[in-house]
Design a protein around this motif. Structure first.
Motif, PDB file in Angstrom:
ATOM      1  N   THR A   1       0.968  -1.194  -0.022  1.00  0.00           N
ATOM      2  CA  THR A   1      -0.224  -0.102  -0.151  1.00  0.00           C
ATOM      3  C   THR A   1       0.811   1.201   0.090  1.00  0.00           C
ATOM      4  OG1 THR A   1      -0.280   0.017   2.345  1.00  0.00           O
ATOM      5  CG2 THR A   1      -1.975  -1.117   1.377  1.00  0.00           C
TER       6      THR A   1
ATOM      7  N   GLU B   1       1.674   2.578   2.889  1.00  0.00           N
ATOM      8  CA  GLU B   1       1.498   3.168   3.996  1.00  0.00           C
ATOM      9  C   GLU B   1       2.573   3.134   4.806  1.00  0.00           C
ATOM     10  OE1 GLU B   1      -1.443   5.134   4.699  1.00  0.00           O
ATOM     11  OE2 GLU B   1      -1.963   4.575   2.654  1.00  0.00           O
TER      12      GLU B   1
ATOM     13  N   GLU C   1       3.615   2.097   7.793  1.00  0.00           N
ATOM     14  CA  GLU C   1       3.441   1.121   8.946  1.00  0.00           C
ATOM     15  C   GLU C   1       4.407   0.067   8.761  1.00  0.00           C
ATOM     16  OE1 GLU C   1      -0.452  -0.770   8.379  1.00  0.00           O
ATOM     17  OE2 GLU C   1      -0.204  -0.893   6.197  1.00  0.00           O
TER      18      GLU C   1
END
Length: 163
Positions: A140, A142, A144
């Motif tokens: 993604t 993202e 994280e």
């Protein structure tokens, strides 16, 4: 296990990102398997470390904050003779000039001609688990942490063949 050979290794781009990280972890007290980083005498590496060995790339732009070069260079596991270590050393160095590496450099805006390759010879261990931690989700994008792991040695995981 600390080794005086690794703690006297040069730092920074001369040894590449992977070796610099191994050295940093070792100096912080983490149990990093003993290793030597080129330039070194292959007979000495075998004498000091014993068998089996892993021969691993450590490119000057590898494992950076912005660009990883993951899977671009060659690494060899479970080597049990000086001939295997010498062959792997040469193949690690040659992988710096593989067409895929040159294209990856072009796409990432890295000047290929400025890259250097150090080679790590490291004592091979038999882990119960191996894994990779991503600080950015590789699917993604993202921000994280994502951890992927598998039983045993992580080469199947890194090749995308482990479940």
């Amino acid at each position: 296990m600390k080794t005086e050979h690794a703690t006297h290794a040069p730092t920074g781009p001369a040894i590449g990102g992977k070796a610099a990280t191994l050295l940093e972890l070792q100096l912080e007290g983490f149990p990093v398997p003993e290793f030597l980083c080129s330039p070194w005498d292959l007979d000495e590496a075998v004498r000091v470390l014993g068998f089996p060995l892993a021969v691993r790339s450590s490119g000057s732009a590898e494992d950076g904050r912005e660009i990883s070069f993951a899977g671009q260079f060659e690494s060899f596991l479970d080597l049990n003779s000086l001939d295997e270590v010498e062959d792997a050393f040469g193949r690690c160095h040659e992988s710096l000039n593989a067409p895929g590496v040159i294209e990856y450099c072009r796409r990432q805006g890295v000047e290929h001609a400025s890259m250097r390759m150090a080679v790590i010879v490291q004592r091979m261990i038999r882990p119960a688990l191996a894994g990779v931690a991503f600080t950015v989700n590789p699917v993604t994008g993202e921000d994280e942490v994502v951890i992927e792991a598998c039983e045993g040695v992580g080469d199947a995981l890194l090749a995308g063949n482990a479940e």
